[in-house]
Design a protein around this motif. Sequence first.
Motif, short mmCIF file in Angstrom:
data_model
loop_
_atom_site.label_atom_id
_atom_site.label_comp_id
_atom_site.label_asym_id
_atom_site.label_seq_id
_atom_site.Cartn_x
_atom_site.Cartn_y
_atom_site.Cartn_z
N HIS A 157 0.80 -1.22 0.00
CA HIS A 157 0.00 0.00 0.00
C HIS A 157 0.84 1.27 0.00
CE1 HIS A 157 -3.26 -2.74 0.80
NE2 HIS A 157 -2.75 -3.09 1.98
N ARG A 158 2.15 1.14 0.05
CA ARG A 158 3.03 2.31 0.05
C ARG A 158 3.48 2.58 -1.38
NH1 ARG A 158 4.94 4.10 4.82
NH2 ARG A 158 6.82 4.91 3.82
N PHE A 159 2.77 3.46 -2.05
CA PHE A 159 3.08 3.79 -3.43
C PHE A 159 4.06 4.95 -3.49
CE2 PHE A 159 -1.03 1.68 -3.48
CZ PHE A 159 -0.83 0.72 -4.46
N ALA A 160 4.73 5.06 -4.63
CA ALA A 160 5.80 6.05 -4.74
C ALA A 160 5.26 7.48 -4.70
CB ALA A 160 6.58 5.81 -6.04
N ASP A 161 4.17 7.74 -5.39
CA ASP A 161 3.65 9.11 -5.50
C ASP A 161 2.47 9.28 -4.56
OD1 ASP A 161 2.92 11.63 -6.21
OD2 ASP A 161 2.56 11.21 -8.33
N MET A 162 2.72 9.88 -3.42
CA MET A 162 1.66 10.10 -2.42
C MET A 162 1.29 11.57 -2.31
SD MET A 162 2.69 7.36 0.58
CE MET A 162 4.39 7.94 0.77
N ARG A 163 1.60 12.35 -3.34
CA ARG A 163 1.31 13.78 -3.30
C ARG A 163 -0.19 14.06 -3.42
NH1 ARG A 163 5.23 15.52 -8.09
NH2 ARG A 163 4.17 13.64 -8.91
N ARG A 209 5.58 -2.92 -11.03
CA ARG A 209 6.68 -3.45 -10.22
C ARG A 209 7.82 -2.44 -10.11
NH1 ARG A 209 3.01 -6.26 -9.54
NH2 ARG A 209 2.87 -8.54 -9.57
N SER A 210 7.85 -1.47 -11.01
CA SER A 210 8.93 -0.47 -11.04
C SER A 210 8.40 0.90 -10.60
CB SER A 210 9.52 -0.37 -12.46
OG SER A 210 9.88 -1.65 -12.95
N ASP A 211 7.43 0.91 -9.74
CA ASP A 211 6.75 2.13 -9.32
C ASP A 211 7.73 3.22 -8.89
OD1 ASP A 211 4.67 3.86 -8.58
OD2 ASP A 211 4.50 2.99 -6.58
N LEU A 212 8.56 2.93 -7.90
CA LEU A 212 9.49 3.92 -7.37
C LEU A 212 10.61 4.23 -8.35
CD1 LEU A 212 10.35 5.71 -5.02
CD2 LEU A 212 11.57 3.74 -4.05
N ALA A 213 11.10 3.20 -9.06
CA ALA A 213 12.20 3.41 -10.01
C ALA A 213 11.77 4.37 -11.12
CB ALA A 213 12.63 2.06 -10.60
N VAL A 214 10.55 4.19 -11.63
CA VAL A 214 10.05 5.09 -12.68
C VAL A 214 9.88 6.50 -12.12
CG1 VAL A 214 8.08 5.58 -14.18
CG2 VAL A 214 8.94 3.23 -13.97
N PHE A 215 9.34 6.59 -10.90
CA PHE A 215 9.12 7.88 -10.26
C PHE A 215 10.44 8.64 -10.11
CE2 PHE A 215 8.13 10.45 -6.35
CZ PHE A 215 7.10 11.20 -6.90
N ALA A 251 13.28 8.02 -11.82
CA ALA A 251 13.87 8.26 -13.14
C ALA A 251 13.26 9.48 -13.82
CB ALA A 251 13.69 7.02 -14.02
N LEU A 252 12.00 9.75 -13.54
CA LEU A 252 11.32 10.89 -14.15
C LEU A 252 11.34 12.13 -13.25
CD1 LEU A 252 8.23 9.10 -15.76
CD2 LEU A 252 10.36 9.81 -16.86
N GLY A 253 12.22 12.10 -12.26
CA GLY A 253 12.37 13.25 -11.39
C GLY A 253 11.15 13.55 -10.56
N GLY A 254 10.38 12.52 -10.23
CA GLY A 254 9.20 12.71 -9.40
C GLY A 254 8.00 13.25 -10.14
N ALA A 255 8.03 13.20 -11.47
CA ALA A 255 6.89 13.73 -12.25
C ALA A 255 5.71 12.77 -12.23
CB ALA A 255 7.33 14.00 -13.68
N VAL A 256 5.95 11.52 -12.60
CA VAL A 256 4.89 10.51 -12.68
C VAL A 256 5.47 9.19 -12.16
CG1 VAL A 256 3.20 9.33 -14.14
CG2 VAL A 256 3.96 11.64 -14.74
N SER A 257 4.67 8.43 -11.44
CA SER A 257 5.14 7.16 -10.89
C SER A 257 4.84 6.00 -11.83
CB SER A 257 4.47 6.90 -9.54
OG SER A 257 3.10 6.57 -9.71
N GLY A 258 5.50 4.88 -11.57
CA GLY A 258 5.26 3.69 -12.36
C GLY A 258 3.83 3.19 -12.21
N HIS A 259 3.25 3.32 -11.00
CA HIS A 259 1.89 2.83 -10.79
C HIS A 259 0.88 3.68 -11.54
CE1 HIS A 259 -0.88 0.18 -8.66
NE2 HIS A 259 -1.68 1.22 -8.58
N THR A 260 1.11 4.98 -11.59
CA THR A 260 0.22 5.84 -12.38
C THR A 260 0.28 5.46 -13.84
OG1 THR A 260 0.44 7.69 -10.83
CG2 THR A 260 -0.24 8.22 -13.07
N PHE A 261 1.48 5.24 -14.36
CA PHE A 261 1.63 4.79 -15.74
C PHE A 261 0.97 3.43 -15.95
CE2 PHE A 261 5.36 7.68 -16.76
CZ PHE A 261 4.71 8.31 -17.80
N LYS A 262 1.05 2.57 -14.93
CA LYS A 262 0.43 1.25 -15.01
C LYS A 262 -1.05 1.36 -15.31
CE LYS A 262 -1.67 -2.40 -12.62
NZ LYS A 262 -2.61 -2.58 -11.51
#
Length: 263
Positions: free
Chosen positions: A37-43, A220-226, A228-239
């Motif tokens: 339940h701890r996703f990368a983008d919690m803004r 699976r790459s939620d935080l890594a994508v987040f 890599a994109l400088g905190g713009a969009v997370s992997g889960h959002t893209f998912k």
Amino acid sequence: MRILTKQQRIAILLGLFVVTLVGANLVPSVPQNPEYHRFADMRSLCGIPNFGDVLSNAAFMAVGLLGLATLLGRRRRDIFAEGPDAAPYIVFFAAVTLIGIGSAYYHLMPDTPRLFWDRLPMTTAFMSLFAAILADRIDRRTGNCWLLPLLILLGAASVIYWNWSESVGAGDLRFYVLVKFFPIITLPLILWLFPSGYYMPSAPLLIVFLTYGVAIVLDRSDLAVFNALGGAVSGHTFKHLVAAMAAYLVLHMVARTPRRMAV
């Protein structure tokens, strides 16, 4: 495949299911990891917590409603040779619409109880699409009339069982995972055993599943994508967006198939 009868090919699929089910029973119970339940983008934005993961579910609702409008509208007669053929696809796009609602509800305050409402429509979508594939490749009447409700019940049962197991402190995801991934791992075998598709040509169907595979990788790459994109969009959002695209490709594949005589 001419050396095997249709009954023998069906027996191979049933045998694989039995082996997979037995294997799932031999694996220890798998509880829900609280860290899930701890996703990368919690803004938060505009007072909406986890804004990116919540808003991106609009893609599911848009695709689901578009699919329902297409398949229930005037084009239905141009797409389907027989009325019952539409049933699994209508259920699929209804479930995709509900995924958007259930997933948005979950992401507003991610926890295990809310996850139930995310996973229930998800399994309905998986199972209705699987029923559509089996109807398309093996037997249309059996797939549309018998397998569709049976598979939907099986998918719902897997989520209900998981939810119940969590409530008694013995979380068990095994059967939910089986329901979610069995159609994916059996797809190549189905296409090999039953190469002739009616509404679902092999190449577009494979593209649908490969697109969903990309969505899983992004998840699976939620935080890594987040990061890599400088905190713009997370992997889960893209998912969410890519999974919705996979659902749209189902509509595109079915809606552009020319009407054929029933076989």
